[in-house]
Motif scaffolding. Structure first.
Motif, PDB file in Angstrom:
ATOM      1  N   ALA A   1      -5.862   1.424   5.358  1.00 21.99           N
ATOM      2  CA  ALA A   1      -6.779   2.293   4.623  1.00 21.99           C
ATOM      3  C   ALA A   1      -7.933   1.506   4.025  1.00 21.99           C
ATOM      4  N   LEU A   2      -7.665   0.329   3.499  1.00 23.52           N
ATOM      5  CA  LEU A   2      -8.712  -0.500   2.919  1.00 23.52           C
ATOM      6  C   LEU A   2      -9.710  -0.949   3.991  1.00 23.52           C
ATOM      7  N   ALA A   3      -9.192  -1.312   5.145  1.00 20.69           N
ATOM      8  CA  ALA A   3     -10.082  -1.720   6.242  1.00 20.69           C
ATOM      9  C   ALA A   3     -10.952  -0.560   6.690  1.00 20.69           C
ATOM     10  N   ALA A   4     -10.384   0.634   6.762  1.00 21.38           N
ATOM     11  CA  ALA A   4     -11.162   1.813   7.189  1.00 21.38           C
ATOM     12  C   ALA A   4     -12.252   2.126   6.181  1.00 21.38           C
TER      13      ALA A   4
ATOM     14  N   SER B   1      12.152  10.703   8.704  1.00 19.10           N
ATOM     15  CA  SER B   1      11.846   9.319   9.102  1.00 19.10           C
ATOM     16  C   SER B   1      10.552   9.196   9.881  1.00 19.10           C
ATOM     17  N   HIS B   2      10.062  10.315  10.427  1.00 21.22           N
ATOM     18  CA  HIS B   2       8.888  10.207  11.293  1.00 21.22           C
ATOM     19  C   HIS B   2       7.780  11.209  10.987  1.00 21.22           C
ATOM     20  N   ARG B   3       8.041  12.249  10.250  1.00 22.18           N
ATOM     21  CA  ARG B   3       7.003  13.254  10.014  1.00 22.18           C
ATOM     22  C   ARG B   3       5.960  12.710   9.050  1.00 22.18           C
ATOM     23  N   PRO B   4       4.718  13.197   9.110  1.00 23.02           N
ATOM     24  CA  PRO B   4       3.734  12.842   8.082  1.00 23.02           C
ATOM     25  C   PRO B   4       4.269  13.246   6.720  1.00 23.02           C
ATOM     26  N   VAL B   5       3.960  12.462   5.700  1.00 21.10           N
ATOM     27  CA  VAL B   5       4.536  12.726   4.382  1.00 21.10           C
ATOM     28  C   VAL B   5       3.926  13.975   3.757  1.00 21.10           C
TER      29      VAL B   5
ATOM     30  N   ILE C   1      -3.615   9.115   1.839  1.00 23.28           N
ATOM     31  CA  ILE C   1      -3.048  10.463   1.866  1.00 23.28           C
ATOM     32  C   ILE C   1      -3.415  11.182   3.163  1.00 23.28           C
ATOM     33  N   GLU C   2      -4.650  10.996   3.594  1.00 18.48           N
ATOM     34  CA  GLU C   2      -5.103  11.639   4.830  1.00 18.48           C
ATOM     35  C   GLU C   2      -4.330  11.112   6.045  1.00 18.48           C
ATOM     36  N   GLU C   3      -4.092   9.812   6.088  1.00 12.10           N
ATOM     37  CA  GLU C   3      -3.393   9.230   7.226  1.00 12.10           C
ATOM     38  C   GLU C   3      -1.945   9.712   7.291  1.00 12.10           C
ATOM     39  N   GLY C   4      -1.274   9.818   6.149  1.00 14.72           N
ATOM     40  CA  GLY C   4       0.029  10.463   6.098  1.00 14.72           C
ATOM     41  C   GLY C   4       1.252   9.612   6.351  1.00 14.72           C
ATOM     42  N   ARG C   5       1.070   8.315   6.626  1.00 12.65           N
ATOM     43  CA  ARG C   5       2.261   7.488   6.844  1.00 12.65           C
ATOM     44  C   ARG C   5       3.067   7.311   5.571  1.00 12.65           C
ATOM     45  N   VAL C   6       2.373   7.204   4.443  1.00 11.40           N
ATOM     46  CA  VAL C   6       3.016   7.114   3.141  1.00 11.40           C
ATOM     47  C   VAL C   6       2.261   8.028   2.185  1.00 11.40           C
ATOM     48  N   TRP C   7       2.863   8.251   1.031  1.00 15.53           N
ATOM     49  CA  TRP C   7       2.173   9.010  -0.011  1.00 15.53           C
ATOM     50  C   TRP C   7       2.201   8.183  -1.284  1.00 15.53           C
TER      51      TRP C   7
END
Length: 463
Positions: A456-459, A27-31, A414-420
């Protein structure tokens, strides 16, 4: 080693502890994983030590060392490829399958697993609205499910053409003409290659990837001889379903065998609000699906279904003097799959269906589609995000203007890791694919997914 001191108790206790810790972390780890395979090779490799290690220490070492290299695929925030999660009953029953250690090929030798798989097969046919007299075999995945169905087709088509495949092989046999939609999954071609049937004829598809029946008619009419038509329940990118009623009618007119690749889409028949997508599919001759993708049982568990049991068993079966058959039963499990020795992979299917019931399966499948719709709606509300497909099932395809931006947004997510979410290319555009396949994906995960894309789009825009 003395009885009662066989090492199982500490090893299984360690495995249970690490398994629960892994599940609790989802529930909390990077994907994504934090280490690459090349970095982990030294940890797990090197010369084989001369002395062994106690079983529980092996389990502890394995779990601790593997952790940084694991992808959180069972997480509700994983939307890559088409990969499901695992239901609790299915996971626990799969542990039992390993502990039981049954070779599930013979009904006589392993009556419990045979009976469980037979029941699971009948439930699958009932849920999917397929003929109750069809044969069901449990294989490794959708690729082998398709292979198995098409192997039955190959044997029946050649037999009908007067060719003895078992005696004479393929050399000199009448050529089987194979027809596929232009946007079929590549594993269909792989199965045809395994079977020695060569490159198929591609039939044009519409804007959502659905095979065009009129084009199939023209392709079939352009030649003669045995024919195999492969249709699709659930396009990899759009999630669209081929028009089964019309396409199967065309195939029947030309005497073709119809196989349906329904790796994740076949399960739409189990949900009343999605059943229309599968209309006419029950008229095919064989079907392939993967219980991991939508039903959410552990790997590996594909399901091969063939209308005519004699065609399947003639293609897959064998006879040997040392095998003891159950004369009272409906045949042995090994007669319906490419393997003689295998684990009882249908047991977790039975457990999943028993735990869910008909209504639970319908709710699970419908919930995946609803989550995909919610994600598409959330994405469409973001400035600069295009939803490229008609979202009617579990797949969402996104683009962010030009290909460079789409690739950059994908990499950032993918780099951010909240979702894949995995990238792909569809209809000459780079895209970001969102595949909703996990029973854990709730409204919270939907909101996280939309926010991750927004961030991600904003970044990328600000870089």
């Amino acid at each position: 080693m003395a009885h009662g001191d066989d090492g199982y108790t500490p090893a299984l206790a360690a495995a249970a502890q690490h398994a629960q810790a892994w599940l609790d972390s989802l529930s909390h780890r990077p994907v994504g994983p934090s280490l690459h395979a090349s970095e982990l090779a030294a940890v797990f490799g090197g010369p084989l030590p001369p002395a062994g290690m106690p079983a529980d220490e092996v389990v502890n070492f394995l779990a601790n060392a593997a952790g940084p290299g694991l992808m959180a695929m069972p997480s509700g925030r994983f939307f890559g490829w088409v990969i499901g999660g695992t239901l609790p009953a299915a996971l626990a029953s799969d542990w039992l399958v390993s502990a039981w250690d049954q070779n599930a090929g013979l009904r006589y030798a392993t009556p419990a697993t045979a009976a469980i798989e037979e029941a699971a097969g009948q439930w699958v046919l009932e849920l999917l609205g397929l003929p109750s007299t069809a044969d069901v075999g449990f294989v490794t995945g959708a690729t082998m499910a398709n292979f198995t169905g098409m192997a039955a087709a190959r044997r029946r088509l050649l037999a009908d053409a007067g060719w003895d495949l078992d005696r004479d092989g393929l050399f000199g046999a009448p050529r089987i003409r194979c027809f596929v939609g232009r946007e079929r999954h590549d594993t269909v071609d792989l199965g045809l290659r395994y079977l020695g049937l060569g490159q198929p004829t591609q039939v044009p598809a519409d804007g959502q990837g659905r095979l065009v029946p009129a084009a199939l008619e023209a392709a079939l009419a352009a030649g003669t001889g045995p024919a195999l038509v492969c249709l699709q329940a659930g396009n990899l990118h759009s999630g669209a379903f081929d028009p089964f009623t019309e396409a199967i009618a065309v195939a029947r007119k030309h005497g073709a065998w119809v196989h349906v690749d329904g790796a994740f889409g076949l399960w739409a028949a189990a949900a009343p609000e999605l059943r229309h997508l599968m209309r006419g599919c029950e008229e095919a001759d064989s079907w392939g699906t993967d219980a991991h993708k939508t039903l959410n049982v552990p790997y590996d568990c594909g399901i091969a279904i063939v209308r005519d049991p004699s065609a399947l068993r003639a293609a897959m079966g064998l006879h040997a003097s040392y095998l003891v058959h159950d004369a009272e039963g409906p045949g042995d499990p090994f007669e319906k799959v490419p393997e003689l020795s295998r684990r009882a992979r249908g047991v977790p299917v039975w457990a999943a269906l028993k735990s869910l019931g008909r209504d639970g399966v319908a709710a699970q499948v419908g919930g995946l589609a609803s989550a995909a719709t919610a994600i598409a709606q959330g994405m469409a509300a973001l400035d600069g995000v295009e939803v490229l497909n008609d979202v009617g099932y579990t797949q969402v395809c996104l683009a962010f203007g030009d290909d460079d931006t789409t690739r950059a947004v994908t990499a950032r997510i993918i780099e951010e890791g909240r979702v894949w979410m995995s990238g792909s290319r569809w209809r000459d555009r780079d895209i970001l694919r969102v595949s909703v396949s996990n029973w854990h994906t709730s409204d919270d995960e939907v909101a996280i997914a939309v926010d991750a894309v927004r961030s991600a789009l904003a970044a990328v825009r600000n870089s």
